[in-house]
Design an enzyme around this catalytic site. Structure first.
Site, PDB file in Angstrom:
ATOM      1  N   ALA A  44      72.892  32.926  75.914  1.00  0.00           N
ATOM      2  CA  ALA A  44      72.992  32.391  77.273  1.00  0.00           C
ATOM      3  C   ALA A  44      74.254  31.542  77.380  1.00  0.00           C
ATOM      4  O   ALA A  44      74.461  30.623  76.590  1.00  0.00           O
ATOM      5  CB  ALA A  44      71.760  31.554  77.606  1.00  0.00           C
ATOM      6  N   LYS A 105      69.697  15.649  70.269  1.00  0.00           N
ATOM      7  CA  LYS A 105      69.095  14.363  69.906  1.00  0.00           C
ATOM      8  C   LYS A 105      68.665  13.565  71.123  1.00  0.00           C
ATOM      9  O   LYS A 105      67.639  12.864  71.089  1.00  0.00           O
ATOM     10  CB  LYS A 105      70.035  13.531  69.037  1.00  0.00           C
ATOM     11  CG  LYS A 105      71.348  13.102  69.706  1.00  0.00           C
ATOM     12  CD  LYS A 105      72.462  14.053  69.430  1.00  0.00           C
ATOM     13  CE  LYS A 105      73.798  13.592  69.961  1.00  0.00           C
ATOM     14  NZ  LYS A 105      74.848  14.584  69.663  1.00  0.00           N
ATOM     15  N   ILE A 136      74.947  16.421  57.416  1.00  0.00           N
ATOM     16  CA  ILE A 136      74.197  15.659  56.406  1.00  0.00           C
ATOM     17  C   ILE A 136      72.718  16.022  56.511  1.00  0.00           C
ATOM     18  O   ILE A 136      72.119  15.878  57.580  1.00  0.00           O
ATOM     19  CB  ILE A 136      74.371  14.147  56.615  1.00  0.00           C
ATOM     20  CG1 ILE A 136      75.845  13.755  56.504  1.00  0.00           C
ATOM     21  CG2 ILE A 136      73.533  13.363  55.609  1.00  0.00           C
ATOM     22  CD1 ILE A 136      76.114  12.296  56.827  1.00  0.00           C
ATOM     23  N   GLY A 187      90.548  14.479  69.989  1.00  0.00           N
ATOM     24  CA  GLY A 187      89.329  15.223  70.243  1.00  0.00           C
ATOM     25  C   GLY A 187      88.081  14.627  69.632  1.00  0.00           C
ATOM     26  O   GLY A 187      87.008  15.248  69.659  1.00  0.00           O
ATOM     27  N   ASP A 201      74.237   7.054  71.688  1.00  0.00           N
ATOM     28  CA  ASP A 201      74.115   8.217  70.808  1.00  0.00           C
ATOM     29  C   ASP A 201      73.503   7.822  69.462  1.00  0.00           C
ATOM     30  O   ASP A 201      72.617   8.502  68.940  1.00  0.00           O
ATOM     31  CB  ASP A 201      75.500   8.840  70.595  1.00  0.00           C
ATOM     32  CG  ASP A 201      75.468  10.021  69.644  1.00  0.00           C
ATOM     33  OD1 ASP A 201      75.005  11.101  70.051  1.00  0.00           O
ATOM     34  OD2 ASP A 201      75.900   9.864  68.482  1.00  0.00           O
ATOM     35  N   LYS A 205      69.643   8.984  67.750  1.00  0.00           N
ATOM     36  CA  LYS A 205      69.457   9.475  66.381  1.00  0.00           C
ATOM     37  C   LYS A 205      68.533   8.562  65.584  1.00  0.00           C
ATOM     38  O   LYS A 205      67.728   9.037  64.767  1.00  0.00           O
ATOM     39  CB  LYS A 205      70.816   9.608  65.699  1.00  0.00           C
ATOM     40  CG  LYS A 205      71.707  10.645  66.364  1.00  0.00           C
ATOM     41  CD  LYS A 205      73.144  10.574  65.886  1.00  0.00           C
ATOM     42  CE  LYS A 205      74.025  11.579  66.607  1.00  0.00           C
ATOM     43  NZ  LYS A 205      75.453  11.448  66.231  1.00  0.00           N
TER      44      LYS A 205
END
Length: 426
Positions: A44, A105, A136, A187, A201, A205
């Site tokens: 998709a 997440k 990780i 970036g 963020d 997590k």
């Protein structure tokens, strides 16, 4: 399980493209380890007209829900990001008995309880190794390898963007704005870096790691979060003078049977491995009563590292070694018994910009003393138009005492700028 596993992939961005590449390049290793051929049946995408390097016969669609509805698809991989559409896709896939792999997440932290409940009801798999720390294997480590331990604490650098910015500020002596601009140019940071630099963020997590480590749900909305947007180079320099490096850490630990957790800029002793993690790398330190201290370090994002984690989940599904989505027999987890954030005790780094007047040091230390906060070290040096920086390192004190002391200072005429208060680890 059939010898061929049919896959529907939602999202063909950085990670999705990396997964397609690994499915082709590592096909022989995948077959040897899983006993299956992985067949990418449908993808998709938003723009079906863009030229893409996909295996022959892969069906393109702009409607991700068709992946859930296709009876020939065994596993749906959600790599779109976002909340609403991703939740609908995962919910629909689980309801139809499909296995699901995701790297989302934010979705799992904010809406995970209902998704894990549905997976449990349907006897389905919901795997998410790629949702935390890229390549990780921290999810699998907590879910499988450390199951014989009582986890006492975990802390980690869980956001590569924030760590890159702090590393640049530390190594090059630049301030926050140019370090962020460089991260965006290379970036490592989005045009809107809010999720990364404000700690959200990392908090997403951390919620997932808490579920895996302690088998409880710590609501994301209750997590105390502080980012690095207002971090000043001056504090990095003072931290170094004391023998520390500043890192954005997600931390959780048990205190008298209650769970203390949060995301904060933290001073880490320069001898600790966490202090030496540079650039866009991630690292997690776990403390268990049997294993002791365990340290995992690696790339926290990127096409192939994150795709590697997705592929690991696919192989787990092929092996049918995947029933305990949360790592606990009881899949619907109880709410965490949370230590109120104001009761959490920490050692603190405190910086004040003050007038160069007699009695200021006495008055500031007195405000701390009145709240039972003891000073371990003090530095006063330099002067600028903004005032004189006065830095304290405290002994351990509760958050409430630090806040009350700072409020007393704020109401006086001591401070020329808001007080800076950072936690200290080690």
């Amino acid at each position: 399980m059939n010898t061929t596993l049919n896959i529907g992939l939602a999202g063909l961005g950085t990670v999705g493209g990396g997964l397609v590449r690994l499915l082709s390049e590592n096909a022989e290793e995948i077959r040897a380890r899983s006993g299956c051929d992985f067949n990418l049946k449908a993808v998709a995408v938003r723009n079906p007209n863009r030229k893409r390097d996909l295996p022959e016969g892969v069906r393109l669609t702009t409607d991700p829900m068709t992946l859930a509805d296709d009876p020939d698809i065994d596993v749906v991989i959600e790599l779109m990001g976002g909340i609403d559409t991703a939740k609908e896709l995962i919910t629909r896939s689980l309801a139809k008995g499909k296995q699901v792999v995701t790297a989302n997440k934010a979705l799992l932290a904010e809406e995970g309880e209902s998704l894990f409940r549905l997976a449990d009801e349907k006897g389905a798999t919901l795997l998410y190794e790629a949702s935390v720390a890229g390549g990780i294997p921290i999810v699998q480590t907590l879910k499988e390898s450390l199951t014989g331990n009582h986890i006492t604490s975990l802390e980690g650098i869980l956001n590569g963007t924030g760590n890159y910015i702090l590393s640049e500020m530390t190594s090059k002596g630049v301030n926050f704005a140019p370090a962020l601009a460089e991260a965006q140019e290379k970036g490592y940071a989005e045009a809107d870096p809010t999720l990364d630099i404000d700690g959200f963020d990392t908090a997403h997590k951390l919620v997932l790691l808490i579920r895996l480590a302690w088998g409880v749900d710590y609501p994301y909305t209750k997590m105390p979060i502080e980012g690095i947007r207002n971090l000043d180079k001056m504090d990095i320099d003072f931290a170094r003078e004391f023998g520390y490096r500043i890192k954005l850490l997600g931390r959780a630990r048990m205190r008298d049977g209650k769970l203390e957790a949060g995301v904060f800029p933290t001073l880490v002793n320069h001898t600790y491995l966490l202090a030496r993690v540079g650039g866009a790398y991630n690292a997690v330190r776990v403390e268990g009563n049997a294993v002791g201290s365990l340290f995992l370090h690696g790339l926290g994002a990127g096409s192939l590292p994150t795709a590697s984690a997705v592929l690991g989940d696919l192989i787990s599904i092929a092996r049918q070694n995947n029933k305990l989505n949360s790592g606990f027999v009881k899949q619907v987890l109880p709410q965490a018994d949370i230590l109120p954030p104001e009761e959490a005790c920490n050692t603190y780094y405190m910086r004040f910009m003050v007038k160069d007047d007699p009695g200021v040091l006495r008055d500031l230390s007195g405000a701390l003393s009145d709240q039972g906060v003891s000073i371990a070290q003090a530095i006063q040096k330099g002067q600028s138009e903004a005032g004189v920086p006065l830095v304290f390192m405290t002994h351990e004190a509760p958050v409430s005492a630090i806040r009350k002391a700072v409020e007393t200072m704020r109401k006086s005429d001591f401070l020329l700028a808001p007080a800076i208060c950072y936690r200290v680890m080690g």
